[in-house]
Design a protein around this motif. Structure first.
Motif, mmCIF file in Angstrom:
data_model
loop_
_atom_site.group_PDB
_atom_site.id
_atom_site.type_symbol
_atom_site.label_atom_id
_atom_site.label_comp_id
_atom_site.label_asym_id
_atom_site.label_seq_id
_atom_site.Cartn_x
_atom_site.Cartn_y
_atom_site.Cartn_z
ATOM 1 N N THR A 182 13.203 3.455 -5.326
ATOM 2 C CA THR A 182 13.809 2.424 -6.178
ATOM 3 C C THR A 182 14.118 2.884 -7.594
ATOM 4 O O THR A 182 14.810 2.178 -8.324
ATOM 5 C CB THR A 182 12.879 1.198 -6.298
ATOM 6 N N GLY A 183 13.530 4.015 -7.998
ATOM 7 C CA GLY A 183 13.683 4.448 -9.384
ATOM 8 C C GLY A 183 12.662 3.818 -10.304
ATOM 9 O O GLY A 183 12.700 3.999 -11.517
ATOM 10 N N ASN A 235 0.812 -1.211 0.000
ATOM 11 C CA ASN A 235 0.000 0.000 0.000
ATOM 12 C C ASN A 235 0.854 1.274 0.000
ATOM 13 O O ASN A 235 0.632 2.186 0.790
ATOM 14 C CB ASN A 235 -0.956 -0.019 1.204
ATOM 15 N N VAL A 236 1.829 1.332 -0.903
ATOM 16 C CA VAL A 236 2.730 2.480 -1.023
ATOM 17 C C VAL A 236 2.517 3.101 -2.399
ATOM 18 O O VAL A 236 2.428 2.381 -3.401
ATOM 19 C CB VAL A 236 4.203 2.039 -0.833
ATOM 20 N N SER A 237 2.464 4.405 -2.462
ATOM 21 C CA SER A 237 2.200 5.094 -3.725
ATOM 22 C C SER A 237 3.323 4.870 -4.734
ATOM 23 O O SER A 237 4.479 4.603 -4.366
ATOM 24 C CB SER A 237 2.043 6.600 -3.485
ATOM 25 N N GLY A 238 2.978 5.018 -6.010
ATOM 26 C CA GLY A 238 3.963 4.912 -7.083
ATOM 27 C C GLY A 238 5.054 5.963 -6.951
ATOM 28 O O GLY A 238 6.213 5.712 -7.269
ATOM 29 N N THR A 239 4.693 7.146 -6.457
ATOM 30 C CA THR A 239 5.667 8.215 -6.267
ATOM 31 C C THR A 239 6.725 7.812 -5.244
ATOM 32 O O THR A 239 7.920 8.007 -5.461
ATOM 33 C CB THR A 239 4.954 9.508 -5.794
ATOM 34 N N THR A 240 6.279 7.214 -4.141
ATOM 35 C CA THR A 240 7.217 6.767 -3.108
ATOM 36 C C THR A 240 8.080 5.629 -3.636
ATOM 37 O O THR A 240 9.286 5.596 -3.403
ATOM 38 C CB THR A 240 6.454 6.331 -1.839
ATOM 39 N N ARG A 241 7.462 4.712 -4.386
ATOM 40 C CA ARG A 241 8.221 3.610 -4.974
ATOM 41 C C ARG A 241 9.290 4.158 -5.922
ATOM 42 O O ARG A 241 10.433 3.700 -5.910
ATOM 43 C CB ARG A 241 7.294 2.662 -5.732
ATOM 44 N N ASN A 289 15.082 12.265 13.997
ATOM 45 C CA ASN A 289 16.396 11.924 13.458
ATOM 46 C C ASN A 289 16.370 11.719 11.952
ATOM 47 O O ASN A 289 17.280 11.118 11.385
ATOM 48 C CB ASN A 289 16.960 10.700 14.188
ATOM 49 N N GLY A 290 15.323 12.235 11.286
ATOM 50 C CA GLY A 290 15.289 12.278 9.833
ATOM 51 C C GLY A 290 14.608 11.112 9.135
ATOM 52 O O GLY A 290 14.544 11.078 7.914
ATOM 53 N N PHE A 291 14.086 10.151 9.878
ATOM 54 C CA PHE A 291 13.404 9.017 9.255
ATOM 55 C C PHE A 291 11.980 9.402 8.870
ATOM 56 O O PHE A 291 11.343 10.208 9.537
ATOM 57 C CB PHE A 291 13.360 7.817 10.214
ATOM 58 N N LYS A 292 11.507 8.795 7.789
ATOM 59 C CA LYS A 292 10.139 9.023 7.318
ATOM 60 C C LYS A 292 9.403 7.690 7.298
ATOM 61 O O LYS A 292 9.946 6.680 6.839
ATOM 62 C CB LYS A 292 10.157 9.607 5.910
ATOM 63 N N VAL A 293 8.175 7.691 7.761
ATOM 64 C CA VAL A 293 7.372 6.463 7.757
ATOM 65 C C VAL A 293 7.027 6.111 6.319
ATOM 66 O O VAL A 293 6.635 6.973 5.534
ATOM 67 C CB VAL A 293 6.082 6.635 8.586
ATOM 68 N N ILE A 294 7.208 4.852 5.988
ATOM 69 C CA ILE A 294 6.868 4.403 4.644
ATOM 70 C C ILE A 294 5.635 3.518 4.642
ATOM 71 O O ILE A 294 4.791 3.624 3.780
ATOM 72 C CB ILE A 294 8.063 3.687 3.967
ATOM 73 N N GLN A 295 5.537 2.615 5.625
ATOM 74 C CA GLN A 295 4.397 1.699 5.651
ATOM 75 C C GLN A 295 4.333 0.997 6.990
ATOM 76 O O GLN A 295 5.254 1.045 7.780
ATOM 77 C CB GLN A 295 4.513 0.657 4.539
ATOM 78 N N LYS A 296 3.197 0.342 7.217
ATOM 79 C CA LYS A 296 3.056 -0.595 8.315
ATOM 80 C C LYS A 296 3.217 -1.971 7.706
ATOM 81 O O LYS A 296 2.557 -2.298 6.723
ATOM 82 C CB LYS A 296 1.675 -0.470 8.945
ATOM 83 N N ASN A 297 4.115 -2.755 8.248
ATOM 84 C CA ASN A 297 4.355 -4.086 7.696
ATOM 85 C C ASN A 297 3.310 -5.083 8.174
ATOM 86 O O ASN A 297 2.572 -4.814 9.122
ATOM 87 C CB ASN A 297 5.771 -4.548 8.039
ATOM 88 N N GLU A 298 3.285 -6.234 7.499
ATOM 89 C CA GLU A 298 2.286 -7.247 7.813
ATOM 90 C C GLU A 298 2.360 -7.724 9.260
ATOM 91 O O GLU A 298 1.368 -8.190 9.806
ATOM 92 C CB GLU A 298 2.373 -8.441 6.845
ATOM 93 N N ASN A 299 3.494 -7.556 9.903
ATOM 94 C CA ASN A 299 3.629 -7.936 11.308
ATOM 95 C C ASN A 299 3.181 -6.823 12.256
ATOM 96 O O ASN A 299 3.355 -6.931 13.461
ATOM 97 C CB ASN A 299 5.064 -8.371 11.615
ATOM 98 N N GLY A 300 2.608 -5.746 11.695
ATOM 99 C CA GLY A 300 2.079 -4.655 12.501
ATOM 100 C C GLY A 300 3.103 -3.617 12.919
ATOM 101 O O GLY A 300 2.761 -2.654 13.592
ATOM 102 N N LEU A 301 4.359 -3.809 12.522
ATOM 103 C CA LEU A 301 5.392 -2.849 12.888
ATOM 104 C C LEU A 301 5.435 -1.703 11.884
ATOM 105 O O LEU A 301 5.235 -1.910 10.691
ATOM 106 C CB LEU A 301 6.763 -3.535 12.933
ATOM 107 N N ALA A 302 5.690 -0.519 12.405
ATOM 108 C CA ALA A 302 5.880 0.626 11.527
ATOM 109 C C ALA A 302 7.255 0.497 10.879
ATOM 110 O O ALA A 302 8.189 -0.024 11.466
ATOM 111 C CB ALA A 302 5.807 1.924 12.311
ATOM 112 N N MET A 303 7.361 0.969 9.647
ATOM 113 C CA MET A 303 8.645 0.944 8.969
ATOM 114 C C MET A 303 8.965 2.350 8.503
ATOM 115 O O MET A 303 8.159 3.003 7.856
ATOM 116 C CB MET A 303 8.588 0.018 7.764
ATOM 117 N N SER A 304 10.133 2.825 8.890
ATOM 118 C CA SER A 304 10.597 4.153 8.497
ATOM 119 C C SER A 304 11.918 4.026 7.790
ATOM 120 O O SER A 304 12.619 3.026 7.925
ATOM 121 C CB SER A 304 10.771 5.040 9.735
#
Length: 180
Positions: A93-94, A83-89, A161-176
């Protein structure tokens, strides 16, 4: 305070035949606020190091008998976008249709209770990010990520500290993530 960074790998190498002494040293690390972090260093770090699953670095107090101030554990890990936008992808990743991306994961990160208020967690994080910059130069992985249980304190720490949230993973953890 004089600090030094020591790789767990080098400690394992120098403790050949005396691994019980190394285990005892690692057991001196206490982190009441996050028992999972403490347990990792006590019970899994040496085995993961020997099996080349992760690399752990200890930040030690040169002035206080090489007491463990904190530590961080790094590994390279692919993550699936959810569930991440094409812009973020595209930004990461390019390729706006990418389904997966490689990252340097800060798999474990902690500071000893004794050093709370004496050494900022952001200082240990900065040291970890310097290691990540070296990895980037060697293997061209520029994204560093962390996974964590969402709570206000951790979210604020990583955001500050400069991290940005990207998604919540299937294990329920936030990922930045952050670029190095």
């Amino acid at each position: 305070m004089e600090m030094q960074v020591t790789s767990l790998d080098s400690l394992i190498e120098s403790a050949k035949g005396r691994e019980d002494v190394l285990k005892e040293y690692l057991l001196s690390f206490r982190c009441e606020v996050n028992k999972d972090v403490e347990s990792f260093l006590h019970n899994k770090a040496i085995d993961n190091e020997k099996r080349s699953i992760t690399r752990t670095s200890l930040v030690v107090d040169d002035e206080n008998n090489s007491e463990i101030i904190g530590f961080f554990t790094l590994m390279v890990k692919p993550f699936h976008f959810t569930n991440v936008s094409g812009t973020t992808r595209q930004k990461l990743t390019g390729n706006k249709k990418a389904t997966i991306f490689n990252t340097i994961l800060i798999a474990q990160f902690g500071r000893a209770d004794f050093y709370k208020g004496k050494v900022a967690g952001s200082l240990i994080l900065d040291i970890a990010l310097e290691h990540c910059k070296l990895i980037n130069k060697l293997v061209a992985i520029r994204i560093v990520s962390v996974e964590y249980e969402e709570n206000e304190q951790l979210s604020s720490f990583y955001e500050n500290n400069g991290f940005k949230v990207i998604q919540k993973n299937e294990n329920g953890l936030a990922m930045s993530y952050i670029r190095v």
